[in-house]
Write a protein that holds these residues in place. Sequence first.
Motif, PDB file in Angstrom:
ATOM      1  N   ALA B  29      29.996   9.105  56.858  1.00  0.00           N
ATOM      2  CA  ALA B  29      29.009   8.041  56.980  1.00  0.00           C
ATOM      3  C   ALA B  29      29.484   6.882  57.837  1.00  0.00           C
ATOM      4  O   ALA B  29      28.688   6.269  58.548  1.00  0.00           O
ATOM      5  N   ALA B  30      30.785   6.576  57.790  1.00  0.00           N
ATOM      6  CA  ALA B  30      31.263   5.395  58.526  1.00  0.00           C
ATOM      7  C   ALA B  30      32.778   5.425  58.636  1.00  0.00           C
ATOM      8  O   ALA B  30      33.456   6.153  57.921  1.00  0.00           O
ATOM      9  N   GLU B  61      27.170   0.296  52.676  1.00  0.00           N
ATOM     10  CA  GLU B  61      26.966   1.744  52.746  1.00  0.00           C
ATOM     11  C   GLU B  61      26.916   2.355  51.352  1.00  0.00           C
ATOM     12  O   GLU B  61      27.812   2.134  50.547  1.00  0.00           O
TER      13      GLU B  61
END
Lengths: 300, 369
Positions: B29-30, B61
């Motif tokens: 995701a990141a 997030e």
Amino acid sequence: MERLLLGDNQFFGVNHMSEEKARQQQMQFQDDEAIIAVLEAAYAEGIHSFMCTTHDRMGAIADHFRAHRDEFPEFTVLPGMPYAHKYANAVTTDGMVGAIQKFLPDGGLLDAAVRGTRSMARKEIEGVLTLLVDAEMKMFAGLPTPVVWLQNVVTDLLLGMGFNGAFEVFARHVREKYDAEPGFITMNLPLAVERLNAVGIENPLICSNINKIGFRMSGGIDAYRRLLDENRFRAVAMSVYASGAIPPEEAIEWVCAQPHIEAIVFGASSARNIASTRQLVDRYWPTQAAGADSSGRQTP
Amino acid sequence: MIRVAVVGLGKMGISHLSIARALPGVELAAICDSSGIMLDVLAKYTGLKTYTSLERMLADEPLDAVIVATPTRLHAPMVRAALEAGVAVFCEKPFCLGTDEGEELVALAAEKDLVTQVGYHNRFVGVFAEVKRLLDAGAIGDVTHSLAEAYGPVVLKPQGGTWRSRKSEGGGCLYDYAAHPLNLMNWYLGEPESVGGTVLNSVFSREIDDEVSSTLVYPGNVTTQVSVNWCDESVRKMTTRITLWGTKGRIFADRQELQAYFREDAPELAGYRPGWNVKYTTELTEPVSFYLRGEEYTAQLEHFAQRVADHQVAGTNDFASAVVTDRLIEQMRVDADQPDARVSVEGTPRTPAATHTRKPGLLARLRRH
């Protein structure tokens, strides 16, 4: 491309089976003359193509074959870059960015970006990548390098991250500057075929493990066989003996029965090893057009 | 599908990022790092969402897990922040610089009922896992003595520059290198009762230890001799070697090869015979879905991702198991700092107190020139 390519793992103590064997090989090949003797023995067997990493010691090997071009006119290098340990060790001591700077001819290039004063444009990032390639290629100047390989640790790192743009930059630079075919070494063939196709590298040249027991064939042996059947990439097989886990004859018989394999990379430490691999390949992989084979093999 | 982020984009962080993004069942995701340039390049080419602040990332997030691969001194605060945000954590080894911190994090993870794991990847190396299986099956009877070694070419000349060369940040051969064989010994033989004879020696480094020797003593006078040196240019890359002697045989293992000798009275085990047995990684390694640098790196993340997806709090290399190794490292440092406790050999002048900050003596300096 010739059908048998001599690899270089055995010269640098890379052995995926035994650390003890690796050490013995390091001892055997600690002088450049020992490496050159094996290369000359391979040449005498009609194996002119040497697939090697850009290890520092390759400079001296290249010097030898440049100086004796008349004796070995067909000697050809298929360099694989980078020699990853060089960078990995530098990352430990200098950090990630420091390591890249260390290997760039112009250390100032990254300075502003490192200091955080500005971000880098795509063009500049690509400039750094191509300079790294040029730095690795320098030692082979004057020798034919029809293929330039990206080593599996880098190919696979980029594949995993999804850094697909780098493949395209590498391929373009290798074609334009060295008039060579870009090749990709990988342990993840199915993913590599998919991604390389996706960035527009058609029918890519890919070297991967292809062996009867599926050793280090990530994605599974069935997926590999399917891809070979479909013929959507140019296949070079390595680790055909699975680091010695498969008896030589059984290994060669199996790999030669797979469709659409262009070449096999193998490691050998002596003239006798080279001759025996050569004989097995001759037996199980007959030349389609006798005498016209690009490998220069004699028709039996 | 679980959502995972990577914090810290050094050598291990980049490797984890690549593997995790390739894993089925994981959405990367990141990424988070303090270096603008790494984030900048990765954002441009991989399309990953980037953060320079962990707190910000945790707030913005929705994550199931984070992979923490920052320098060791940052592990504790970052792991704490992630656990408090209710996120499972995979943390690089060694776990924490202090056992107290480590134990607090174990407790916090238990309270929050979260999956945790530390990157002691050797437990996922096929050969080392086979040793564990053989020991658990009593293959060599009662273990009486063992040897835990690691050698590699990390520090080959005087240097210093990154956190790895600073003692206060978890640099040094003991923390960074010896932790691997020590963690394996904890897995095989449990926690020792005592340590003795620890010498942490500097070979080339100014501030940190480059060489570790020590003796671990388990109940019943079972011992492990520890020999670790990261100034060994003769090996191409890190080699970890374990040898165990028991009442019914002997086992030697490195990451590629298992050599086991079983006496006639050793228990029968499928695939083994009395006398010598040799098995290789090609036979002992399970395939992984994506390969980078070694099956073990993927295997450990597959294990972690599966545990997070299934919410299995118990598993290989949880925080509690890593604290055992942190505690051993801590006690070895205490032992090394007490050179006066050693027994002197009569008539022989005592060598100067060996500590990890010792400067080379004049003789040693002359010899090197």
